[in-house]
Enzyme design. Structure first.
Site, PDB file in Angstrom:
ATOM      1  N   TRP A  68       5.256  -0.100   3.525  1.00 33.12           N
ATOM      2  CA  TRP A  68       4.136  -0.996   3.808  1.00 33.12           C
ATOM      3  C   TRP A  68       4.396  -1.860   5.021  1.00 33.12           C
ATOM      4  O   TRP A  68       3.494  -2.098   5.827  1.00 33.12           O
ATOM      5  CB  TRP A  68       3.789  -1.825   2.560  1.00 33.12           C
ATOM      6  N   ASP A 138       4.295 -10.677   3.371  1.00 34.41           N
ATOM      7  CA  ASP A 138       3.466  -9.833   2.496  1.00 34.41           C
ATOM      8  C   ASP A 138       4.125  -9.807   1.123  1.00 34.41           C
ATOM      9  O   ASP A 138       5.147  -9.148   0.928  1.00 34.41           O
ATOM     10  CB  ASP A 138       3.372  -8.415   3.085  1.00 34.41           C
ATOM     11  N   LYS A 162      -1.059  -5.979  -8.341  1.00 34.20           N
ATOM     12  CA  LYS A 162       0.211  -5.844  -9.063  1.00 34.20           C
ATOM     13  C   LYS A 162       0.353  -6.937 -10.117  1.00 34.20           C
ATOM     14  O   LYS A 162       0.429  -6.648 -11.297  1.00 34.20           O
ATOM     15  CB  LYS A 162       1.405  -5.893  -8.096  1.00 34.20           C
TER      16      LYS A 162
END
Lengths: 327, 327
Positions: A68, A138, A162
């Protein structure tokens, strides 16, 4: 009328979005000089919004420690000249580079990290010193899993799916003084200033995930807050990591000083045996243990909501499997 | 595990998103040469994506018939030289301009309309002839309310929160041959080709609204499809419009040949009396009757899910109010 039906301009929803924000500020200890935004498009949309708003054709430092953060770095290349300031994927073991392994540019508009790497199985075990350059984190896959000192960051963001709420909500937390004027060519929805001005309601927000976030924060408060969540998550992860340390069949390919508490990656060293394990586990009611296709192996994602009993059941099955297959 | 928790890469969710698309294709009669995309960011994000993908610095025609088509036109100005090709807000009555009132440019990359205007209370009662220029239709507030000939449009899009699903999902329906190469400077999430390639799962999609859309489409199928929905919606709206035609207190400021079936706008001609009506109605359990702040007056939004009994109760109360306040 349910939250899924009511107007986002109604008094009831106004209370919900304000309560969700107040609870997030309280649970995470977000200082008053930070804005909290409820957005859409996932972290991937932030990968574009961040350089469009804060780099604007300049340069920024990206530390590439996983799939990511690499995508964030690649997306930023559309909007200027970002540089790779470090890498945690260039050895056999996935790792988080140490401070002295980072190549930080003092003229960068910001430094970007991804704290928890879902596919590599690593997590930053320290906050890099950027020598005053704004740091963006992030936290998609570790937010609300443990306390965080928000004041260390110019910006924190996270896809909610999540640890926060159902997919469709992205949370951005931005320090007031980091916000800057944005060229008119930036799309309205991708302009943080407009989202700040609209108090996350420039248009209809994802009302239902915001409501669920409010409820999840109440649940976390009931558990004892983020210190308590950290303890629970450490206990859960220890069940797996302790077993991996002693197993003669399974091992982890992660530098243990920066191991993830959310995504425990392991393998047998034999792709066929890994596949057999994933299949047998799925048959026993434990699906989704196959590692990401880009790295192979096995992975247990044990986010906040996952119970310790589930980890114990997994380790019990791993022991059985080891007894059958250990050389 | 509920749809709100499961992986969007799971077999169960794969079935859900494919079923939702198949049902939408069946209910709306979407031809095979159209892509169906499940996106985020609402119609407002489409206002940027459309010119970024299809105008690319060129020109396009926007017909401004309401607040949202005006916003779409303004957003397009960030990405080229769009022109106003018609207006439905420049008279005392809100209206839809006739074909001969449109100034269409044969070299435009597309013509953009918003079929139903929530704030003005109008709806296109015909499909404009664009002489071969691709036609894009924002159907956010009327999609699934009646049959539509998709083949007349290069693209249809809609925020889901009126007639489709909870807020957080945007549906785009795009004809294959209208898709075109996009410059690298377009953010990944705003590039239709990438969304097509990822089959709406370039990143985590808004799973829950997609699931609810599937269920709503099953409900519409059970009602008898879009022909049946049209009949129900016409009956519902007629209760209000028939009363408005005879009322001596309330009137509509909408050209009746292009009246909306979803948003019935009316007023007493006296702002104070309008406010008193909205307040008394709210006290009686009928909230949200105040017209949008930009136009004032009163508005009944009667989307697919709103029952005819609700409209009848409203008209009953309007009659009572008229008896008290008629001059």
């Amino acid at each position: 009328m349910s939250v899924m039906e009511m107007s986002h301009r109604s008094k009831v929803f106004d209370d919900i979005i304000k309560t969700a924000e107040a609870k997030l500020r309280s649970v995470m200890g977000i200082p008053e000089n930070y804005k909290v935004l409820f957005l859409q498009g996932g972290a991937t949309q932030q990968f574009a919004m961040i350089p469009m708003n804060f780099m604007q054709g300049g340069t920024a430092d990206y530390v590439v420690t996983g799939t990511w953060s690499k995508k964030a770095y690649q997306e930023a290349q559309k909007f200027g000249e970002p540089k790779e300031a470090g890498n945690g994927l260039d050895r056999d073991e996935a790792y988080i580079p140490r401070q002295d392994e980072l190549t930080l540019n003092p003229d960068a508009d910001y430094v970007h990290i991804c704290e928890n790497n879902t596919i590599a199985g690593t997590k930053w075990d320290y906050t890099p010193d950027t020598n005053g350059v704004p740091l963006i984190n992030d936290m998609s896959s570790c937010i609300l899993s443990e306390p965080v000192d928000v004041s260390k960051y110019a910006m924190i963001y996270a896809g909610a799916q999540k640890n926060m709420a159902p997919a469709g909500l992205t949370v951005a937390i931005i320090r007031d003084d980091f916000l800057k004027e944005v060229p008119a060519s930036v799309p309205t929805m991708l302009n943080y200033n407009i989202q700040v001005k609209g108090e996350s309601m420039h248009n209809t927000p994802p009302c239902w995930p915001i409501y669920v976030l409010m409820e999840v924060l109440t649940w976390i408060e009931g558990k004892g807050g983020l210190e308590a969540m950290k303890k629970l998550n450490e206990e859960k992860a220890a069940v797996l990591y302790d077993y991996l340390a002693e197993s003669t069949l399974f091992k982890t390919q992660v530098d243990l000083k920066s191991k993830s508490l959310m995504n425990v990656c392991f393998n047998t060293g034999d792709a066929e045996l890994d596949a057999a394990f994933a299949k047998e586990a799925a048959d026993k009611g434990m699906p989704n243990l196959k590692g990401h296709r880009s790295v192979g192996g096995l992975r247990a994602s044990i986010y906040n909501a996952f119970p310790i009993e589930g980890v114990e059941a997994l380790v019990e099955f791993m022991r059985e499997f080891e007894a059958k297959h250990a050389k």
